[in-house]
Design an enzyme around this catalytic site. Structure first.
Site, PDB file in Angstrom:
ATOM      1  CD  GLU A 116      -3.079  -1.071   0.251  1.00  0.00           C
ATOM      2  OE1 GLU A 116      -3.094  -0.136  -0.562  1.00  0.00           O
ATOM      3  OE2 GLU A 116      -3.921  -1.993   0.271  1.00  0.00           O
ATOM      4  CG  HIS A 140      -4.735  -0.279   5.593  1.00  0.00           C
ATOM      5  ND1 HIS A 140      -6.113  -0.258   5.510  1.00  0.00           N
ATOM      6  CD2 HIS A 140      -4.365  -1.463   5.035  1.00  0.00           C
ATOM      7  CE1 HIS A 140      -6.535  -1.357   4.922  1.00  0.00           C
ATOM      8  NE2 HIS A 140      -5.485  -2.114   4.634  1.00  0.00           N
ATOM      9  CG  HIS A 142      -7.389  -5.763   7.155  1.00  0.00           C
ATOM     10  ND1 HIS A 142      -6.678  -6.816   6.613  1.00  0.00           N
ATOM     11  CD2 HIS A 142      -7.145  -4.709   6.337  1.00  0.00           C
ATOM     12  CE1 HIS A 142      -6.035  -6.422   5.522  1.00  0.00           C
ATOM     13  NE2 HIS A 142      -6.287  -5.142   5.336  1.00  0.00           N
ATOM     14  CD  GLU A 170     -15.888   8.332  23.420  1.00  0.00           C
ATOM     15  OE1 GLU A 170     -17.090   8.320  23.788  1.00  0.00           O
ATOM     16  OE2 GLU A 170     -15.008   7.638  23.901  1.00  0.00           O
ATOM     17  CG  HIS A 211      -9.203  -3.494   2.014  1.00  0.00           C
ATOM     18  ND1 HIS A 211      -8.400  -3.137   0.958  1.00  0.00           N
ATOM     19  CD2 HIS A 211      -8.346  -3.850   3.004  1.00  0.00           C
ATOM     20  CE1 HIS A 211      -7.131  -3.298   1.290  1.00  0.00           C
ATOM     21  NE2 HIS A 211      -7.076  -3.724   2.534  1.00  0.00           N
TER      22      HIS A 211
HETATM   23  O1  2HA Z   1      -1.870  -7.079   3.486  1.00  0.00           O
HETATM   24  O2  2HA Z   1      -3.605  -4.816   4.258  1.00  0.00           O
HETATM   25  O3  2HA Z   1      -4.218  -3.650   2.008  1.00  0.00           O
HETATM   26  C1  2HA Z   1      -1.613  -5.741   3.514  1.00  0.00           C
HETATM   27  C2  2HA Z   1      -2.869  -5.018   3.325  1.00  0.00           C
HETATM   28  C3  2HA Z   1      -3.200  -4.560   1.973  1.00  0.00           C
HETATM   29 ZN    ZN Z   2      -5.495  -4.005   3.784  1.00  0.00          ZN
END
Ligand code: 2HA
Ligand code: ZN
Length: 273
Positions: A116, A140, A142, A170, A211
């Protein structure tokens, strides 16, 4: 000073491990990057190797050209960052055009920064400009409840912002500018990077449908706290929707306007329908 003893790298490692402990980083999922301050680069300068080869970023980011970043590695696991930082994370330097990078420390064993990297560097470029240079962290992950909501709520900024704000007072205090939502796009793609960069002109939170989530912030604690707050509210919303389709009572638009007045927030009326 050794790289792993520096405050910036220690903070990075702690945040990566906090994310792992939340369950947001199955296998090699998620990625983290930090735009280093000049003084942080200086204190570890002796440990950096500038003779390494250059690689294309896959994007052009002149706004952060020449800067140093700490990055998690592609295919490397958040779980292992605390156990083996030198292999799991690395420091990269961008060239003068912001088109290529070299690895100056870490990512041993032939590692590369996250897949990414275009989204991260385009996000850094956008946030550096719009924050006057104060934003340094792009994260980032998940988180499951936020992802689950992208299968059932319309993929609209107004709806995600309003539904999430409604779960805990909040939320509108922590992210008064709201949440941006990107429809599903190929992970690591240029298209996703451009869309994320656009959303981050307005927001500090971008949700990637089916995602995950990407957050921007000034430091490790506030950026982690931002993701944590959104995911906590998403968890409550998933519970509410699982129990019943109808909320018997809620935090209303007028309640939010009253909160905004007391907390001196400017909440966009488009979220208060
Ligand atoms: O595996 O999260 O978006 C890495 C990630 C790709
Ligand atoms: Zn990801």
């Amino acid at each position: 000073m050794s790289v792993t003893e520096s405050k910036a790298v220690k903070g990075f490692i702690t945040m990566a491990n906090d994310g792992w402990e939340q369950g947001w980083h199955e296998r090699n999922g998620g990625n983290l990057s930090y735009r280093m301050k000049d003084e942080e680069v200086k204190e570890i300068a002796n440990e950096l190797d500038h003779s390494t080869e250059w690689h294309p970023i896959g994007a052009s980011v002149p706004g952060v050209a020449g800067e140093y970043f700490i990055f998690t590695g592609t295919g490397r696991y958040f779980q292992n960052v605390i156990k083996n930082p030198e292999e799991s994370i690395g420091i990269i330097k961008l060239d003068d055009k912001g088109e290529n990078y070299q690895i100056v420390w870490g990512l041993t064993g032939g590692g590369r920064p996250t897949s990414e990297i275009p989204s991260h560097l385009m996000s850094h470029e956008t946030k550096k400009a719009v924050s006057g240079g104060t934003h340094r962290v792009i994260y980032h992950a998940h988180p499951a409840n936020t992802i689950a909501l992208t299968f059932v709520l319309p993929l609209k900024d107004e709806i995600f912002t309003r539904e999430i704000w409604e779960m805990m007072p909040e939320c509108s205090v922590v992210f008064p500018e709201g949440i941006g939502v990107a429809e599903w796009m190929v992970p690591g793609s240029h298209e996703l990077a451009v869309r994320t960069g656009e959303l981050l002109k307005t927001y500090n939170v971008a949700i990637w449908a089916h995602h995950g989530m990407l957050c921007s912030g000034e430091d490790f604690d506030s950026t982690f706290g931002l993701m944590h707050t959104v995911e906590k509210a998403a968890t409550i919303l998933v519970k509410v929707m699982s129990m019943t389709g109808i909320k018997r009572q809620t935090i209303t638009s007028d309640n939010m306007r009253a909160l905004a007045k007391d907390f001196k927030l400017s909440l966009d009326e488009k979220f208060l329908y």
